[in-house]
Motif scaffolding. Structure first.
Motif, PDB file in Angstrom:
ATOM      1  N   ARG A   1       0.234  -1.405  -0.117  1.00 19.10           N
ATOM      2  CA  ARG A   1       0.343  -0.221   0.268  1.00 19.10           C
ATOM      3  C   ARG A   1       0.526   1.204  -0.127  1.00 19.10           C
ATOM      4  NH1 ARG A   1      -5.656  -2.112   0.653  1.00 19.10           N
ATOM      5  NH2 ARG A   1      -4.758  -3.668   0.780  1.00 19.10           N
ATOM      6  N   SER A   2       2.047   1.480  -0.211  1.00 17.77           N
ATOM      7  CA  SER A   2       2.916   2.169  -0.513  1.00 17.77           C
ATOM      8  C   SER A   2       3.989   2.444  -1.881  1.00 17.77           C
ATOM      9  CB  SER A   2       3.831   2.118   0.421  1.00 17.77           C
ATOM     10  OG  SER A   2       5.306   3.207   0.279  1.00 17.77           O
ATOM     11  N   ILE A   3       4.338   3.365  -2.721  1.00 23.14           N
ATOM     12  CA  ILE A   3       4.848   3.709  -3.654  1.00 23.14           C
ATOM     13  C   ILE A   3       6.596   3.566  -3.356  1.00 23.14           C
ATOM     14  CG2 ILE A   3       5.400   4.753  -5.532  1.00 23.14           C
ATOM     15  CD1 ILE A   3       2.601   5.550  -6.228  1.00 23.14           C
ATOM     16  N   ASN A   4       6.335   3.982  -2.787  1.00 25.75           N
ATOM     17  CA  ASN A   4       7.757   4.063  -1.595  1.00 25.75           C
ATOM     18  C   ASN A   4       8.751   2.902  -1.377  1.00 25.75           C
ATOM     19  OD1 ASN A   4      10.105   6.118  -0.748  1.00 25.75           O
ATOM     20  ND2 ASN A   4       9.411   5.682   0.774  1.00 25.75           N
ATOM     21  N   GLN A   5       7.601   2.690  -0.634  1.00 27.92           N
ATOM     22  CA  GLN A   5       8.481   1.109  -0.492  1.00 27.92           C
ATOM     23  C   GLN A   5       8.086   0.382  -1.457  1.00 27.92           C
ATOM     24  OE1 GLN A   5       6.065  -0.457   3.215  1.00 27.92           O
ATOM     25  NE2 GLN A   5       5.191   1.414   3.884  1.00 27.92           N
ATOM     26  N   THR A   6       7.602  -0.474  -2.532  1.00 25.53           N
ATOM     27  CA  THR A   6       7.560  -0.695  -2.934  1.00 25.53           C
ATOM     28  C   THR A   6       8.221  -0.653  -4.081  1.00 25.53           C
ATOM     29  OG1 THR A   6       5.069  -1.266  -3.409  1.00 25.53           O
ATOM     30  CG2 THR A   6       5.993  -1.640  -5.132  1.00 25.53           C
ATOM     31  N   ALA A   7       9.031   0.564  -4.648  1.00 22.64           N
ATOM     32  CA  ALA A   7       9.809   1.445  -5.219  1.00 22.64           C
ATOM     33  C   ALA A   7      11.964   0.411  -4.558  1.00 22.64           C
ATOM     34  CB  ALA A   7      10.245   2.482  -4.818  1.00 22.64           C
ATOM     35  N   ARG A   8      11.747   0.653  -3.313  1.00 20.08           N
ATOM     36  CA  ARG A   8      12.414   0.730  -2.302  1.00 20.08           C
ATOM     37  C   ARG A   8      12.669  -1.283  -2.385  1.00 20.08           C
ATOM     38  NH1 ARG A   8      12.628   3.207   3.874  1.00 20.08           N
ATOM     39  NH2 ARG A   8      10.253   3.038   3.038  1.00 20.08           N
ATOM     40  N   GLN A   9      11.708  -1.981  -2.222  1.00 23.56           N
ATOM     41  CA  GLN A   9      11.708  -3.265  -2.177  1.00 23.56           C
ATOM     42  C   GLN A   9      12.142  -4.063  -3.830  1.00 23.56           C
ATOM     43  OE1 GLN A   9       8.403  -6.418  -1.276  1.00 23.56           O
ATOM     44  NE2 GLN A   9       8.771  -5.967   0.853  1.00 23.56           N
ATOM     45  N   LEU A  10      11.868  -3.147  -4.411  1.00 20.65           N
ATOM     46  CA  LEU A  10      11.956  -3.454  -6.004  1.00 20.65           C
ATOM     47  C   LEU A  10      13.178  -3.287  -6.531  1.00 20.65           C
ATOM     48  CD1 LEU A  10       8.142  -4.494  -7.118  1.00 20.65           C
ATOM     49  CD2 LEU A  10      10.185  -6.478  -6.259  1.00 20.65           C
ATOM     50  N   ARG A  11      13.965  -2.201  -5.851  1.00 19.75           N
ATOM     51  CA  ARG A  11      14.803  -1.063  -6.304  1.00 19.75           C
ATOM     52  C   ARG A  11      14.798  -1.108  -7.467  1.00 19.75           C
ATOM     53  NH1 ARG A  11      19.820  -5.863  -5.110  1.00 19.75           N
ATOM     54  NH2 ARG A  11      19.265  -5.709  -2.773  1.00 19.75           N
ATOM     55  N   TYR A  12      13.967  -0.116  -7.626  1.00 22.26           N
ATOM     56  CA  TYR A  12      12.969   0.830  -8.976  1.00 22.26           C
ATOM     57  C   TYR A  12      13.271   2.359  -8.128  1.00 22.26           C
ATOM     58  CZ  TYR A  12      11.861  -3.185 -11.394  1.00 22.26           C
ATOM     59  OH  TYR A  12      11.837  -4.229 -12.153  1.00 22.26           O
ATOM     60  N   SER A  13      13.224   2.987  -8.873  1.00 19.62           N
ATOM     61  CA  SER A  13      13.278   4.213  -8.921  1.00 19.62           C
ATOM     62  C   SER A  13      11.037   4.542  -8.661  1.00 19.62           C
ATOM     63  CB  SER A  13      12.868   5.643  -9.778  1.00 19.62           C
ATOM     64  OG  SER A  13      12.308   5.666 -10.895  1.00 19.62           O
ATOM     65  N   GLN A  14      10.784   5.846  -7.326  1.00 18.14           N
ATOM     66  CA  GLN A  14       9.386   6.044  -7.461  1.00 18.14           C
ATOM     67  C   GLN A  14       8.539   6.128  -8.808  1.00 18.14           C
ATOM     68  OE1 GLN A  14       7.546   8.272  -3.930  1.00 18.14           O
ATOM     69  NE2 GLN A  14       9.815   7.878  -3.213  1.00 18.14           N
ATOM     70  N   SER A  15       9.184   6.998  -9.497  1.00 16.33           N
ATOM     71  CA  SER A  15       8.860   7.490 -11.217  1.00 16.33           C
ATOM     72  C   SER A  15       8.219   5.779 -11.745  1.00 16.33           C
ATOM     73  CB  SER A  15       9.326   7.901 -11.534  1.00 16.33           C
ATOM     74  OG  SER A  15      11.037   7.675 -12.053  1.00 16.33           O
ATOM     75  N   ASN A  16       9.212   5.143 -11.451  1.00 17.69           N
ATOM     76  CA  ASN A  16       8.853   4.080 -12.484  1.00 17.69           C
ATOM     77  C   ASN A  16       7.974   3.475 -12.015  1.00 17.69           C
ATOM     78  OD1 ASN A  16       9.649   0.523 -12.954  1.00 17.69           O
ATOM     79  ND2 ASN A  16      11.278   2.134 -14.688  1.00 17.69           N
ATOM     80  N   ILE A  17       7.903   3.268 -10.894  1.00 16.51           N
ATOM     81  CA  ILE A  17       6.624   1.992  -9.952  1.00 16.51           C
ATOM     82  C   ILE A  17       5.414   3.476 -10.362  1.00 16.51           C
ATOM     83  CG2 ILE A  17       5.567   1.491  -8.344  1.00 16.51           C
ATOM     84  CD1 ILE A  17       8.044  -0.383  -9.018  1.00 16.51           C
ATOM     85  N   THR A  18       5.580   4.534 -10.268  1.00 16.03           N
ATOM     86  CA  THR A  18       4.164   5.201 -11.195  1.00 16.03           C
ATOM     87  C   THR A  18       3.738   5.410 -12.107  1.00 16.03           C
ATOM     88  OG1 THR A  18       3.983   6.608  -8.854  1.00 16.03           O
ATOM     89  CG2 THR A  18       3.003   7.499 -10.359  1.00 16.03           C
ATOM     90  N   ALA A  19       4.897   5.431 -13.212  1.00 18.43           N
ATOM     91  CA  ALA A  19       4.308   4.759 -14.434  1.00 18.43           C
ATOM     92  C   ALA A  19       4.118   3.552 -15.075  1.00 18.43           C
ATOM     93  CB  ALA A  19       6.284   4.786 -15.402  1.00 18.43           C
ATOM     94  N   ARG A  20       4.206   2.656 -14.210  1.00 23.81           N
ATOM     95  CA  ARG A  20       4.233   1.133 -14.296  1.00 23.81           C
ATOM     96  C   ARG A  20       2.688   0.766 -13.459  1.00 23.81           C
ATOM     97  NH1 ARG A  20       6.583  -0.003 -18.522  1.00 23.81           N
ATOM     98  NH2 ARG A  20       4.926  -1.339 -18.278  1.00 23.81           N
ATOM     99  N   LEU A  21       2.321   1.152 -13.318  1.00 26.50           N
ATOM    100  CA  LEU A  21       0.521   1.666 -12.451  1.00 26.50           C
ATOM    101  C   LEU A  21       0.238   2.416 -13.651  1.00 26.50           C
ATOM    102  CD1 LEU A  21      -1.432   0.950 -10.624  1.00 26.50           C
ATOM    103  CD2 LEU A  21      -0.948   3.030  -9.090  1.00 26.50           C
ATOM    104  N   LYS A  22       0.646   3.055 -14.095  1.00 27.13           N
ATOM    105  CA  LYS A  22      -0.634   4.047 -14.784  1.00 27.13           C
ATOM    106  C   LYS A  22      -0.401   3.483 -16.405  1.00 27.13           C
ATOM    107  CE  LYS A  22      -2.205   8.076 -16.318  1.00 27.13           C
ATOM    108  NZ  LYS A  22      -3.678   8.081 -15.299  1.00 27.13           N
ATOM    109  N   VAL A  23       0.956   2.578 -16.868  1.00 30.31           N
ATOM    110  CA  VAL A  23       0.309   1.400 -17.887  1.00 30.31           C
ATOM    111  C   VAL A  23      -0.936   0.523 -17.828  1.00 30.31           C
ATOM    112  CG1 VAL A  23       0.898   0.058 -19.121  1.00 30.31           C
ATOM    113  CG2 VAL A  23       2.583   2.020 -18.713  1.00 30.31           C
TER     114      VAL A  23
END
Length: 245
Positions: free
Chosen positions: A16-38
């Motif tokens: 339930r967090s973009i920040n935690q997901t980015a850290r766990q998967l070692r992606y940038s937050q912007s990348n996670i946000t972009a994949r969710l948008k897709v």
């Protein structure tokens, strides 16, 4: 819809967090946000509602999570099933080299290769072998193979003095041939079919045999006094790609 996007989505749903997901998967937050948008654009729904407390899944988000889990589980199962159908490379190998390279040194994985032990005469007389790799101390000149590596087994005579000499019955075995050049012609000789039987007889003090030093160590065999160690060479061959196809 890519499975990687579904994996990211499941992490977002669980954390339930973009920040935690980015850290766990070692992606940038912007990348996670972009994949969710897709993913949202592809499904044409909103999957989460954002707030200061994090992400709250919508009804569509909950259904998508259940779908994503099913797809990922099915994908994993398919990958496992297909992996089991891929045949392991077959390796024909001399018995003592199997004990040394596979069991003792663990240089080759039992789960990645199919091993078949062969006698020295089988290697020496073969014209062709249905194996991807051949590892032997016997003479080997079969067609379609190229030498890729070589080494040696250091060996010594083990056993109690004044006992008969034990040799492998296979006349192409280099351990047999070397033994016969080392011992006196008057020494009593006993031919034995199995290496396991030879080792057992030496352990029981009922014979003398030329064996690899690693076996002497792990089997606690008694070395024969005043005998020098020798080297038995072995070679590793790989079947040439053009011939195997």
């Amino acid at each position: 819809m890519q499975t990687q996007d579904l994996k990211i989505y499941c992490h977002l749903y669980d954390l339930r967090s973009i920040n935690q997901t980015a850290r766990q998967l070692r992606y940038s937050q912007s990348n996670i946000t972009a994949r969710l948008k897709v993913l949202e654009n592809e499904l044409q729904v909103k999957l989460f509602i954002r707030s200061n407390r994090g992400l709250t899944p919508t009804d569509a988000g909950k259904r998508t999570y259940a779908y994503a889990q099913q797809v990922l589980a099915a994908t994993t199962q398919l990958q496992q099933d297909l992996a089991q159908q891929v045949p392991h490379p077959t390796v024909f190998i001399s018995e003592l080299l199997f004990n040394y390279l596979v069991i003792y040194k663990q240089a080759y994985s039992l789960t990645k290769y199919t091993f078949k032990t062969k006698r020295s005469t089988e290697f020496a007389t073969a014209q062709d072998f249905p194996a991807q790799m051949v590892i032997t101390y016997a003479p080997f000149t079969a067609n379609h193979y190229q030498l890729i590596e070589h080494g040696w087994l250091t060996a010594s005579l083990f056993g109690v003095a004044h006992q008969p000499i034990l040799i492998n019955r296979d006349t192409n075995c280099p351990f047999r041939q070397k033994t016969l050049t080392m011992v006196k012609k008057s020494a009593p000789i006993i031919e034995v079919d199995s290496w396991n039987d030879i080792i057992t007889l030496v352990q029981q003090g009922r014979g003398i045999a030329l064996l690899p030093n690693y076996l002497g160590s792990i089997k606690q065999l008694i070395p024969l006094v005043a005998t020098a160690a020798i080297k038995i060479p072995y070679k590793i061959f790989s079947r040439q790609e053009s011939a195997a196809s």
